[in-house]
Structure formats: C-alpha cells, structure tokens
Enzyme design. Structure first.
Site, PDB file in Angstrom:
ATOM      1  N   GLU A 129       0.828  -1.212   0.000  1.00 49.56           N
ATOM      2  CA  GLU A 129       0.000   0.000   0.000  1.00 49.56           C
ATOM      3  C   GLU A 129       0.863   1.264   0.000  1.00 49.56           C
ATOM      4  O   GLU A 129       0.605   2.231   0.738  1.00 49.56           O
ATOM      5  CB  GLU A 129      -0.955  -0.005   1.198  1.00 49.56           C
ATOM      6  CG  GLU A 129      -1.948  -1.153   1.171  1.00 49.56           C
ATOM      7  CD  GLU A 129      -3.003  -1.065   2.266  1.00 49.56           C
ATOM      8  OE1 GLU A 129      -2.776  -0.339   3.251  1.00 49.56           O
ATOM      9  OE2 GLU A 129      -4.045  -1.716   2.134  1.00 49.56           O
TER      10      GLU A 129
ATOM     11  N   GLU B 156      -6.671  -7.728  -0.946  1.00 49.33           N
ATOM     12  CA  GLU B 156      -7.271  -7.645   0.392  1.00 49.33           C
ATOM     13  C   GLU B 156      -8.745  -7.279   0.284  1.00 49.33           C
ATOM     14  O   GLU B 156      -9.084  -6.146  -0.042  1.00 49.33           O
ATOM     15  CB  GLU B 156      -6.564  -6.595   1.269  1.00 49.33           C
ATOM     16  CG  GLU B 156      -5.188  -6.992   1.750  1.00 49.33           C
ATOM     17  CD  GLU B 156      -4.625  -5.994   2.761  1.00 49.33           C
ATOM     18  OE1 GLU B 156      -5.410  -5.221   3.358  1.00 49.33           O
ATOM     19  OE2 GLU B 156      -3.386  -5.998   2.954  1.00 49.33           O
TER      20      GLU B 156
END
Length: 844
Positions: A196, A267
């Site tokens: 991320e 995710e």
C-alpha cells in the site's frame, strides 16, 4: 528343443519386464518433472499456472498469530471452505529481532507453515514487505532499524535499501533452498513487494517513485519464476501487477495499468480490526459475497479475504492500541472455529463461481443495463454453449425483476444472482442457506477451583539517574523491549511561590504524545491517563499538594505497541512531552526543561522474568489479601480446562496489563478502557492448548491499576455448539445441488428443492431443539423470538428430522409444516428459523 524354447521365452519375458519398468520409470520421471516445473505466467484474464488459467480464492492466515499446533486444522478448514490459496505476510521483526540473527522456529517457522499448505494441495502468496502494516507493531519493521544512522524508511535511502535487500534475499533464498517456489514444484505462485505504498508516496516525492522502481527490480532480478504484485499501487512499474485492497474493488479498482495484466484483489476486508475503546463492528457476509460476485463479474479472477483467520496478537506484538484478538469476525474466528454463516455462505459462493469457471476464463464479456438499479453481466465462449451470467440488483430496499433471455428473475435487494449456464440460478449473494452458529464461552469446572493468588508490587523509584533536560522519547527509551519507561524529576519550591489566596489549588499538568501514563507526586499516586488509536495525545491534569523545599514527580510512560502506518515511521515520537505546575503565585512552573530527568526502562519483574517458573523464586511474594496497589504482579496455578475445545481466560475485574501462562505471553489486556456502550472491547483472551499442561499451569498477570479483583477472573471453554438456520421459502436452493459437465450445468440430485441444513462440529450430535418457527420469526442465532405468524408443528417437525443426528436436512416448504392447506397468514412469505444445541453423546 523345449528347454531352449523355454529359456528364450524366459529371456524375452525378462526383457519385456525390464523395458516396461524402464518405460514406466521414465514416464514416472517425466510426470514428476512436469509436476515439479509449474510455470506461472499471466495475461489480461488471469494467472496461468502450469499452462492453465485459474480462478483463485485466497485467504490471509498469518503464521505468528496462531501456534504450529493450530496450523493444520486452520489450513484444512480453509481448504474445506473452498479456498485454493493461502496468503501470508512475512514478519521481518519476528525473524530478525536482533540485527543479523535470524529465527525461523516455533511460531516463526515459515517453511513449516508453507509446507503444510502445500500438503493440503493449496497455493501460497508470499507478501514480503519489508513494511507490512497488518496492525502489527512497527508495521513488521524491526526496532533496531530505527537506530541505523542516517536511515529513512521506505524511500530511496541507501541504508534502508541495503538492510531491506539483505532481508529480502535471506527470506527468498530460504524459500528457494527449500524448493517452495512453483517453478521448483512448490506452492508459492505469487509474491508481493512493499505494501500500500501509494498511501505515503507523495511524502517522499521523486524518491518515492525511485524506491518503488528499485524494489520492483530487486525481486524481478532474482528470477524466481513467479509474478509479483504491488497492492494499492496503480503506477506499479512493469512487470509488477497493480492489485486492489478494499471492501468493494469491483467498483473502486480502476483496473490493471496494462492490458496484459489480470485483475487481482489482494485484500477484501472481512471485518474491521478492533482497537481498545472500540464498540462492536461487523461486516455482513452478504456484503462480502456481493462484492466478490461483482468483482468476478467484472473480469476479476483472484480474491483474497483479509483476514480468513485473524488469530491472536500474542505477547506485545500488536500495533498501538490494537486489541490482542485480531479479525475475530473472519470466516474462521480467533480460535480457528468456523464462524457461520460467513464461512459457509462464502464456500457456496466459491462453488457457484467454479461452475462459471470456463466462461469466466475463456468467454467474451458483455453488459446490459435493463433498469436504473439493475445490471446484467455475462460471459459467452464463441462457438460453444458455455455461458455464465451475473444479474445484479443495486436497489438496497426492494427486489427487482430482471428479464434475461426470455425468462424473468426476481433478484433480492442489493444482491447478485449467479447463473452458470445463463439460465439456472444457483446462488444469490443475499440469500443464506448455510447454517449459522453462535459462540459460547462456558465456564470451566476443572480450571476454576479457588485461586490462591500471591502478589509482588513493583518498587516506586524516587530519584533515578539521568542528565536529560527534557523527558526522553518513549519509543527510543524502551527500544521495544518493554511497554514501560520511568521518568523522575525533583524541584524545589520556595515559600514565596506557594499560593497566597485561600482555595487556590496547585495542579500538575502533563501533556503526552501517548499512549498512557501513571503519575505519583511526593509518593502519592495521582492516577492514570491515556489516549486512543485515533487521538494518541492527551493531557493528564490533577491537583497536587506542594511542600516547601524539594518535591518529587514520578511518571510511568506506557506503550500499547509501536505505530504501524504512515510516512516517516522512524521519526514518530511518543511519551510525556510537556510537564508544568499550575497555581503558583509566581506563575506557571515549566518542569520540561528546567529540571533534570532520570529514567529507567521496564519493570523489575520483567528484568527478573518472574512470569516464568525460574524467575518466580527471585522475588518475595505475599499472599493476596483482597487489595493491592497498582503495578502489582499476580500469580496462581490452575488445571487445564476440560475437553479439547479452545480455552480462554476471562479478565473480568481487572484493569490493564499483560498476561502469561507457563511463561508464554498471552497478550495485552485493557478492561478499564470502556467503549461507547460502557463495555470493555475485549473480555476473553485466548490460551492456546499448546501453552497448557494437564495440571498446575502457572498464570502470571502484571496489573497496572490499583484495587482490581483477580478473584473474579475465570477460565472458559469455547465452542460453537449453538447451531441455527434461517431460510426463507423464496430462497434459491443450495448450490450443492449442481455440477458442470462439459458445457452443461446439471443437477446432482433428482429433486432440487430448498432445504435448511444443521450440522454439529466433530462427533457431536443435536441434543435439543431450542427454537423452531416456520412463519415470520425475528432475531438472530442465539436470540430468536416468535413473530406474528408461526406453524404450530414447527418444533415437532424439526425434532423429528434432527434430534440425535450429527447433521440434518429439513425441507423448507408449506407442506412440511402442514401449511399447504391451513395457513393462518397466507400473504406472509415464510421463513424457517431453527436453533439447536449440539453435545457429545453421553455414551461416548
């Protein structure tokens, strides 16, 4: 002649056998070679493993968050839930706690964990970091990295890149040595570098992009034969695949940044992680199923549930303020038990998507928009009858009718129906036909004998050595060796400085950057204060009685873990930052820089390891008499709870601190931090069975707060023996009725009908029907009540079908419940709600 003929015959036969064996061996070798060399590539549709396109259903399971003894059961249940891939982070700070000393044993045995996944015939996605976040202390980065001169984390910094490369190569070389990559015949099909990064990239400007390019080249240059992803990184450099994280990637993901890359979802958050002070929060399985069906209907071919099993943040491993229990609302709960219906409904979704596999992987996508809130997405393979459709209703309040290929389909509010042959509905995301469970914490009879607590109270320091003119930063003081750091200072007050007016009170004010603190003034305990996950900083202010001459202030700074997110992580600071005395006639007295500060790291009990059998003998314990000050250690013994079920300790009556069982760190507890419902965020704390002995288990608690009640603590056994079903008569029958043969979807059974299924775990059987109603019952599993409409024979019918069985199936229709002829509420769409209790057969 006969003898020679016989000899020739025997010789010929022998040659045939040898040649056959040789051919068989060569063939076997060839098969083995083929098995051992799984090439993993990709295109714009999917990952291609050993020449075959795959739909991948993956779940995050983190090896340090459970025990090696739990791994087999968790992995097996994940496979039974329809997963074919397990995803895990690699936790740098558990493997290299001390610089240069790597550990891959016990809960950190990554190789063993991956080999267990391989044994179950599943794939692995390895997320290397170096930064992982994961609500794990310091985002997985080891503390010693902060002290490398000139270092800046996660940017184009020489020192960080040198240590990262050494770590990455160490882990990947170990995987290669163990032949765990798919190119070697192992289960690892996908890797991830960084995590991320787009969330912090702007802070590092050009150096951020340079770092990402460097990280990409590092793993790509190792030629390990697997693709690599970067999640939440839309500008991921080639050949990295940019992947999506979030709850609704079917709507939020802009797609791969190149046409030759597949749509991967790394995710899909199955719930929200919890922090101390949180109120309960859940994510419904209907929402998860909707999001996955939508993603696959829009060219997605890989989803990963984060988490599939959350587990436990043992010891001091959680990030700041994060609870010890992690992602408990995942399909497998903290204890590794199936959380229904989340587990079963997603399993059915995977079955439905598998029926669509061929058209999804080889068909041409098409879209129709029949209405404002409705949508049809379907895939057809040219020249064949292979077809799969997804009919979506985005209206959150009402069902919608969709006409597709001449047939009308009623689609429930905010749901997607899956038609693997573009004709037959086999699954609807909002209609749950799998069973439900409610978790029970049963007080153990064996473990909860009268506890004989003994106590040891930490000595309060007065004047500690130190020459700092400001309070030392708490992360740097503790170096992640402990949660605790002491601060002491002394200052003189002249008679003229004391308040001259009556009623004026002097006050100490401590402004802290977090996370919590305790304070004493002239030996008297003032109390404690703390921040929260969202607002770490806080101000502690209490009245104090000053005396002429020397006064003493003692503070204990308390950590709840290191931060795990954001840029410039190496420059985060916490602990007391500004200390002053208010109310003096001479004005505000700032102690921050006008006094010398002494420091001490940790508790005496920690240094002596009194949470272990060996360390117990190093201090003098006193019998607990019903009351004790803060900073007290409590120890007692208990027998292991009966049965083989999961076990936990319920920390009722306690405040805040740490728990150990037989020297193993169970985790941080914080009962006194109440949420908006005036409740503790976490009450039960998991004790893995591998921590326990049959008898005389040592429980040690370090409690920060005074006047707690350890006698209220109890041990519990955890089960999901309350099993329910909640099925509407208008629901789609279970997908288990269907299979695909060539291009046809066919029924496995002669009669495809709607049923409710109840199933006990293990070898338990249904011992009691606690509730049953065919009508309009209300409530949830564990809390059902009758509505205004109910078939009188409901309980009788369910008992006939279910009592004494490990699993039962109940037809859901009016005739089963004698409502086909006499129906007191004809205009009500009926629902069957059932709740049963499972138990072991007394004979066994």
């Amino acid at each position: 002649m006969r003898k020679h003929s016989l000899d020739r015959w025997l010789l010929t036969a022998l040659l045939v056998v040898l040649l056959s064996s040789s051919c068989a061996f060569a063939k076997k070798k060839e098969v083995k070679k083929k098995k051992n060399n799984k090439e993993v590539t990709y295109d714009g549709t999917s990952l291609i493993i050993d020449g075959k396109r795959e739909l991948l259903y993956s779940g995050s399971i983190h090896y340090p968050r459970s025990t090696p003894e739990m791994w087999p059961s968790i992995i097996e249940r994940a496979k039974q839930g329809g997963l074919n891939t397990i995803q895990t982070y690699v936790f740098w700070n558990v493997h290299e706690l001390e610089q240069g000393k790597f550990n891959f044993s016990g809960r950190t045995d990554l190789v063993k964990f991956i080999k267990l996944i391989e044994k179950n015939g599943m794939y692995v996605t390895l997320r290397l970091g170096p930064f992982i976040q994961a609500e794990w202390t310091h985002g997985g980065l080891p503390y010693w990295l902060r002290e490398v001169p000139g270092i800046f984390f996660r940017t184009d910094n020489k020192q960080f890149k040198e240590h990262t490369e050494r770590y990455v190569r160490t882990v990947l070389d170990k995987m290669k040595e163990e032949k765990l990559f798919a190119s070697q015949g192992g289960p690892i099909i996908l890797g991830q570098i960084e995590n991320e990064y787009s969330a912090v990239q702007r802070a590092y400007k050009e150096d951020g992009m340079n770092y990402i390019k460097w990280a990409s080249k590092l793993v790509d240059s190792m030629n390990l034969g697997i693709p690599w992803v970067m999640c939440k990184q839309n500008d991921a450099p080639d050949p990295m695949i940019n992947a999506c994280n979030g709850r609704h990637c079917g709507d939020t993901f802009p797609g791969p940044n190149k046409e030759n890359k597949p749509s991967l979802w790394t995710e899909n958050w199955t719930t929200q992680f919890r922090v101390f002070g949180d109120s309960p929060v859940k994510r419904s399985v209907e929402d998860i199923a909707f999001s996955v069906a939508r993603f696959f209907s829009k060219n997605g071919t890989h989803v990963n549930y984060y988490m599939y099993h959350g587990g436990t943040n043992f010891g001091r491993t959680s990030a700041h303020y994060v609870t010890t229990r992690y992602y408990d609302d995942a399909p497998l709960d903290e204890y590794g038990l199936e959380r229904e219906p989340k587990y079963g409904h997603l399993k059915h979704l995977h079955n439905a998507l598998n029926l669509c596999k061929k058209p999804l992987l080889w068909g041409q996508p098409r879209t129709e928009k029949p209405g404002k809130d409705t949508e049809i997405r379907y895939y057809e393979e040219p020249g064949t009858k292979s077809c799969a459709a997804f009919l979506a209703n985005n209206n959150t309040e009402a069902a919608e009718t969709i006409k597709f290929r001449g047939i009308e389909y009623v689609i429930a509010p905010r749901s997607i129906s899956i038609l693997p042959d573009c004709k037959t509905v086999v699954y609807n995301t909002a209609q749950i036909v799998s069973h439900h469970t409610s978790r029970n914490f049963m007080k153990s009879k064996k473990a909860n004998k009268k506890f004989d607590f003994k106590v040891f109270t930490e000595p309060l320091p007065n004047k500690l050595k130190g020459d700092s003119y400001i309070p030392v930063e708490l992360y740097g003081l503790t170096k992640d060796k402990t949660d605790y750091g002491w601060y002491t200072t002394s200052f003189k007050i002249h008679k003229n400085q004391l308040p001259k007016k009556k009623g004026v009170k002097t006050t100490v004010r401590i402004a802290s950057l977090g996370h919590a603190l305790h304070a004493w003034f002239n030996g008297e305990y003032l109390g404690n204060g703390h921040g929260s996950h969202d607002e770490k900083s806080f101000v502690f202010q209490k009245p104090v009685t000053l005396k002429e001459g020397e006064n003493h202030l003692v503070m204990l700074g308390v950590l709840t873990g290191f931060p795990d997110s954001g840029s410039y992580l190496e420059h985060r600071y916490t602990g007391p930052r500004s200390i002053s005395i208010l109310g003096l006639s001479s004005g505000i007295l700032d102690l921050t820089e006008s006094s010398k500060w002494g420091n001490k790291v940790g508790m005496e009990g920690e240094r002596l390891r009194i949470h272990t059998e060996e360390g117990l003998k190093k201090v003098k314990w006193q019998k607990f008499t019903g009351k004790a000050p803060g900073l007290t250690w409590y120890q007692t013994y208990f027998d292991a709870p009966e049965s083989e079920s999961a076990a936990a300790v319920r920390m009722s009556g306690m405040g805040k601190g740490l728990i150990w069982v037989n020297g193993e760190g169970v985790g941080r507890y914080w009962m006194s931090f109440l949420n908006s419902l005036n409740q503790s965020t976490q009450i039960e704390y998991h004790i893995p069975r591998s921590f326990l002995k049959p008898k005389k288990n040592l429980l040690v608690i370090f409690e920060e707060e005074p006047n707690v009640k350890p006698e209220i603590i109890d041990f519990v056994i955890v089960n999901r023996d309350t099993v329910c079903s909640y099925v509407g008569e208008d629901y789609t029958p279970s997908v288990r009725h269907w299979t695909r043969k060539q291009d046809q979807v066919q029924a496995i059974t002669d009669n495809v009908s709607l049923t409710a299924t109840l199933k006990c775990s293990g070898n338990k059987k249904i011992a009691e029907v606690e509730f049953a109603s065919f009508g309009n019952p209300i409530g949830t599993c564990g809390n059902f009540t009758l509505g205004t409409c109910n078939a009188p024979v409901s309980k009788q019918v369910v008992e006939k079908h279910c009592l004494g069985k490990g699993e039962c199936v109940i037809p859901v229709n009016k005739s089963t419940f004698q409502q086909d002829k006499k129906d007191s509420c004809k205009n009500v769409v009926k629902t069957l709600a059932v709740q049963v209790k499972c138990a072991r057969d007394k004979k066994n």
